[in-house]
Design an enzyme around this catalytic site. Structure first.
Site, PDB file in Angstrom:
ATOM      1  CG  HIS A 204       0.182  -0.182   2.486  1.00 30.05           C
ATOM      2  ND1 HIS A 204       1.009  -0.695   2.761  1.00 30.05           N
ATOM      3  CD2 HIS A 204       0.028   1.889   3.498  1.00 30.05           C
ATOM      4  CE1 HIS A 204       0.965  -0.192   4.402  1.00 30.05           C
ATOM      5  NE2 HIS A 204       0.926   1.004   4.296  1.00 30.05           N
TER       6      HIS A 204
HETATM    7  C1  UD1 Z   1      -2.376   5.490   5.699  1.00 31.55           C
HETATM    8  C2  UD1 Z   1      -0.836   6.373   6.687  1.00 31.55           C
HETATM    9  C3  UD1 Z   1      -0.342   4.789   6.255  1.00 31.55           C
HETATM   10  C4  UD1 Z   1      -1.056   3.755   6.918  1.00 31.55           C
HETATM   11  C5  UD1 Z   1      -1.872   2.985   6.574  1.00 31.55           C
HETATM   12  C6  UD1 Z   1      -2.164   2.070   7.102  1.00 31.55           C
HETATM   13  C7  UD1 Z   1      -1.057   8.306   5.916  1.00 31.55           C
HETATM   14  C8  UD1 Z   1       0.298   9.369   5.421  1.00 31.55           C
HETATM   15  N1  UD1 Z   1      -0.886   7.280   5.808  1.00 31.55           N
HETATM   16  O1  UD1 Z   1      -1.935   5.566   4.177  1.00 31.55           O
HETATM   17  O2  UD1 Z   1       1.140   4.801   7.381  1.00 31.55           O
HETATM   18  O3  UD1 Z   1       0.616   2.254   7.050  1.00 31.55           O
HETATM   19  O4  UD1 Z   1      -2.709   4.493   6.245  1.00 31.55           O
HETATM   20  O5  UD1 Z   1      -3.575   1.188   5.946  1.00 31.55           O
HETATM   21  O6  UD1 Z   1      -1.797   8.924   6.700  1.00 31.55           O
HETATM   22  N2  UD1 Z   1      -8.983   4.756   0.599  1.00 31.55           N
HETATM   23  C9  UD1 Z   1     -10.468   4.392   0.528  1.00 31.55           C
HETATM   24  N3  UD1 Z   1     -11.215   3.874   1.381  1.00 31.55           N
HETATM   25  C10 UD1 Z   1     -10.537   3.964   2.568  1.00 31.55           C
HETATM   26  C11 UD1 Z   1      -9.465   4.076   3.234  1.00 31.55           C
HETATM   27  C12 UD1 Z   1      -8.478   4.708   1.900  1.00 31.55           C
HETATM   28  O7  UD1 Z   1     -10.595   4.467  -0.838  1.00 31.55           O
HETATM   29  O8  UD1 Z   1     -10.929   3.561   3.891  1.00 31.55           O
HETATM   30  C13 UD1 Z   1      -8.065   4.705  -0.248  1.00 31.55           C
HETATM   31  C14 UD1 Z   1      -8.355   5.705  -0.847  1.00 31.55           C
HETATM   32  O9  UD1 Z   1      -7.844   6.456  -2.176  1.00 31.55           O
HETATM   33  C15 UD1 Z   1      -7.528   6.965  -0.469  1.00 31.55           C
HETATM   34  C16 UD1 Z   1      -6.210   5.963  -0.102  1.00 31.55           C
HETATM   35  O10 UD1 Z   1      -6.903   4.411  -0.273  1.00 31.55           O
HETATM   36  O11 UD1 Z   1      -6.896   8.259  -1.021  1.00 31.55           O
HETATM   37  C17 UD1 Z   1      -4.863   6.790   0.750  1.00 31.55           C
HETATM   38  O12 UD1 Z   1      -5.718   6.368   1.853  1.00 31.55           O
HETATM   39  P1  UD1 Z   1      -4.936   7.167   2.924  1.00 31.55           P
HETATM   40  O13 UD1 Z   1      -5.556   6.749   4.250  1.00 31.55           O
HETATM   41  O14 UD1 Z   1      -4.067   8.481   2.197  1.00 31.55           O
HETATM   42  O15 UD1 Z   1      -3.214   6.136   2.982  1.00 31.55           O
HETATM   43  P2  UD1 Z   1      -2.846   5.166   2.662  1.00 31.55           P
HETATM   44  O16 UD1 Z   1      -2.300   4.985   1.870  1.00 31.55           O
HETATM   45  O17 UD1 Z   1      -4.178   4.190   3.576  1.00 31.55           O
END
Ligand code: UD1
Length: 360
Positions: A204
């Site tokens: 991820h």
């Molecule tokens: C985040 C954390 C990372 C952690 C990870 C655990 C930051 C910068 N990074 O990364 O440290 O290891 O969480 O999973 O905070 N999305 C969905 N549904 C959700 C959540 C996310 O569709 O419930 C998608 C969205 O497109 C979003 C993308 O995933 O933009 C990334 O989500 P985000 O929370 O920004 O970062 P993670 O990669 O999950």
């Protein structure tokens, strides 16, 4: 005494679950739980509340997904209001997400002391969003809990010495508590797997999945490993990774893998315990695999869990097929497991006692 605790992303629900339970058991303080909502899909959020019996949050900010600035700023705006109204003695934050930094910045500006659980982790690249978040949060915190002495050393090297405790890893507390409830046989049946015949893989990190070429190279590497080692690849897909695969038109590269939705805590642990090994860029899973006696190929340029790579238990690999295959072959050779790298599974009690002493 009143302590507020901020969660929002998957690994934070897991860490809060065990601390929350111990706070309730010991009646340590009046605990206010805030969920930023950075993760919101059922498989990324509510499943952890249900299976780990986390209480309903007192406040939910519903920040959702956005750019780094958007997420961090939304958390700051929501947290400032809550902290001003609730007036807690301190705000507790976990790890290194945008939720962590947003909460820490809001608290610091209005003089609410910050408690940082999983402090002192450092890893390259310094430009990685999580590295920025953890460095700044450590700098703002007045009580810092490290999983091992390495965290303490990292903080000391930056001049942060006051309020630093080595608590051990709170995820080990939860792992030990939940071990009797992992349903390995049920999970193997559910996915038609047999013990040691498969590899658990998770991806991820932005630097692995946001660049289509790197993402494609990693998927090619997994395919080569599948063929060469004769193992199935169980790949629970983080929503970010699923989107990037769709955007890059790489769906065909998944054809030979066992793809699932993101797994809950209980499922992932049960499946990891029966896997041959793990390939991951998750910080949490590197340690959880170790608690299961399993080794990990870590698809990262560096790791904060150096005890596991310095001992040769976990191996770093580049996001290239040759590197991934070489590490996966090497990981099948014997290696002595390092012992007690992250404490004895009683981190929650150490954390609670230190917070009581400081804020009561
Ligand atoms: C985040 C954390 C990372 C952690 C990870 C655990 C930051 C910068 N990074 O990364 O440290 O290891 O969480 O999973 O905070 N999305 C969905 N549904 C959700 C959540 C996310 O569709 O419930 C998608 C969205 O497109 C979003 C993308 O995933 O933009 C990334 O989500 P985000 O929370 O920004 O970062 P993670 O990669 O999950």
């Amino acid at each position: 005494m009143k302590i507020a605790s901020l969660v929002g992303a998957r690994p934070q629900f897991i860490k809060e679950a065990i601390l929350n339970a111990r706070i309730a058991e010991t009646g340590a303080w009046n605990h206010v739980l805030i969920n930023s909502g950075q993760h919101y899909d059922a498989g990324m959020a509510s499943i952890f509340f249900d299976e780990l019996h986390l209480p309903k949050p007192d406040f939910s900010l519903g920040v959702g997904s956005g750019s780094h600035a958007e997420t961090t700023a939304q958390v700051m705006l929501g947290m400032e209001k809550i902290l001003l109204a609730e007036k807690p003695d301190a705000l507790l934050v976990y790890g290194d997400t945008n939720t962590t930094l947003g909460g820490a910045l809001a608290a610091a500006k209005i003089h609410v002391p910050i408690i940082h659980v999983e402090a002192g982790i450092r890893m390259l690249p310094e430009t990685m969003p999580e590295e920025i978040n953890r460095r700044l949060t450590d700098r703002l915190s007045s009580l810092l809990f490290c999983c091992s002495d390495l965290g303490r050393q990292n903080l000391a090297a930056e001049g942060i010495r006051r309020g630093v405790e080595t608590s051990g890893d709170i995820m080990l507390d939860l792992y030990r508590k939940m071990t009797p409830h992992f349903d390995e046989a049920g999970q193997l049946r559910k996915y038609s797997l047999t013990e040691n015949s498969y590899i658990v893989a998770t991806l991820h990190r932005d630097y692995n999945v946001d660049d289509p070429q790197k993402l494609s190279a990693i998927l090619q590497g997994l395919e080569q490993i599948r063929r060469k080692l004769g193992k199935r690849i169980l790949l629970p897909l983080h929503p970010r990774t699923r989107k990037r695969i769709a955007d890059a038109g790489l769906e065909k590269a998944l054809a030979n893998f066992d793809i699932t939705e993101p797994l809950g805590y209980m499922e992932l642990q049960a499946l990891t315990r029966k896997a041959d090994f793990v390939i991951t860029d998750s910080g949490g899973l590197q340690k959880e695999a170790y608690y299961s006696g399993k080794r990990s190929v870590v698809v990262m340029p560096d790791t904060g869990w150096r005890e596991l790579t310095d001992s040769g238990w976990n191996l770093l690999a580049a996001p290239e097929p040759e590197s991934l295959l070489a590490a996966s072959e090497a990981i099948s050779t014997p290696c002595e497991m390092p012992h007690n790298c992250y404490g004895d599974g009683r981190a929650a009690d150490v954390i609670i006692e230190a917070i009581r002493q400081k804020f009561q």
